[in-house]
Design a protein around this motif. Sequence first.
Motif, PDB file in Angstrom:
ATOM      1  N   LYS A  97       4.282   9.186   1.195  1.00 53.70           N
ATOM      2  CA  LYS A  97       3.789   7.897   2.040  1.00 53.70           C
ATOM      3  C   LYS A  97       2.488   7.289   1.300  1.00 53.70           C
ATOM      4  N   PHE A  98       1.472   8.313   0.946  1.00 50.72           N
ATOM      5  CA  PHE A  98       0.370   7.841   0.397  1.00 50.72           C
ATOM      6  C   PHE A  98       0.292   7.123  -0.946  1.00 50.72           C
ATOM      7  N   VAL A  99       1.405   7.840  -1.820  1.00 55.36           N
ATOM      8  CA  VAL A  99       1.748   7.178  -3.220  1.00 55.36           C
ATOM      9  C   VAL A  99       2.118   5.761  -2.850  1.00 55.36           C
ATOM     10  N   ALA A 100       3.095   5.639  -1.944  1.00 52.69           N
ATOM     11  CA  ALA A 100       3.912   4.434  -1.925  1.00 52.69           C
ATOM     12  C   ALA A 100       2.790   3.297  -1.497  1.00 52.69           C
ATOM     13  N   ARG A 101       1.939   3.614  -0.466  1.00 49.06           N
ATOM     14  CA  ARG A 101       0.993   2.717  -0.197  1.00 49.06           C
ATOM     15  C   ARG A 101      -0.552   2.464  -1.129  1.00 49.06           C
ATOM     16  N   SER A 102      -0.404   3.363  -2.077  1.00 52.22           N
ATOM     17  CA  SER A 102      -1.566   3.066  -2.975  1.00 52.22           C
ATOM     18  C   SER A 102      -1.188   2.301  -4.032  1.00 52.22           C
ATOM     19  N   GLY A 103       0.242   1.976  -4.270  1.00 53.12           N
ATOM     20  CA  GLY A 103       0.587   1.234  -5.249  1.00 53.12           C
ATOM     21  C   GLY A 103       0.793   1.646  -6.512  1.00 53.12           C
ATOM     22  N   ALA A 104       0.530   3.173  -6.960  1.00 58.02           N
ATOM     23  CA  ALA A 104       0.631   3.741  -8.002  1.00 58.02           C
ATOM     24  C   ALA A 104       2.162   3.585  -8.434  1.00 58.02           C
TER      25      ALA A 104
END
Length: 160
Positions: A11-18
């Motif tokens: 979820k964090f990676v998806a929100r970060s835009g990476a």
Amino acid sequence: MDIKEIQSLIKFVARSGASEVKLEMEDIKITIKTGSESPETTIIQAAAPMAQAPQMVAPAPVAQPAAAAAATPAETEDDSKYVTVKSPIIGTFYRKPSPDKPMFVEVGSTINAGDTVCIIEAMKLFNEIESEVSGKIVKVLVDDMSPVEFDQPLFLVDPS
């Protein structure tokens, strides 16, 4: 690493835009790729190391916070009468202006407000840190050439 931590990481990676994140630890290797509507996750792990890891890792974190919690109240009681000089920035802490020069302050040094007590290097800029209080240096809390965080205590000063 349990499934909830992995889901949280996704979820964090998806929100970060990476677009891609790779995480490698001793017993697990995770690659998270985003680029389509939903993140794609690849998990490769060895069975034997994963079974041993929780047994080895779990006792250490439990023991360390207990020891840190026991030490903190004792230090707080002793240090309550002192003023703490804290780091205003993130960087590398230096106690002297250059390797061949003497240290700015030592334990027992008397300082005045505005005196330089150390240097913190951040992004190749050397920032002189000045004391906001007058008094005597009681304790140096950081080793020379160590990384420091924002608002990390550097010195204890006895203002009396």
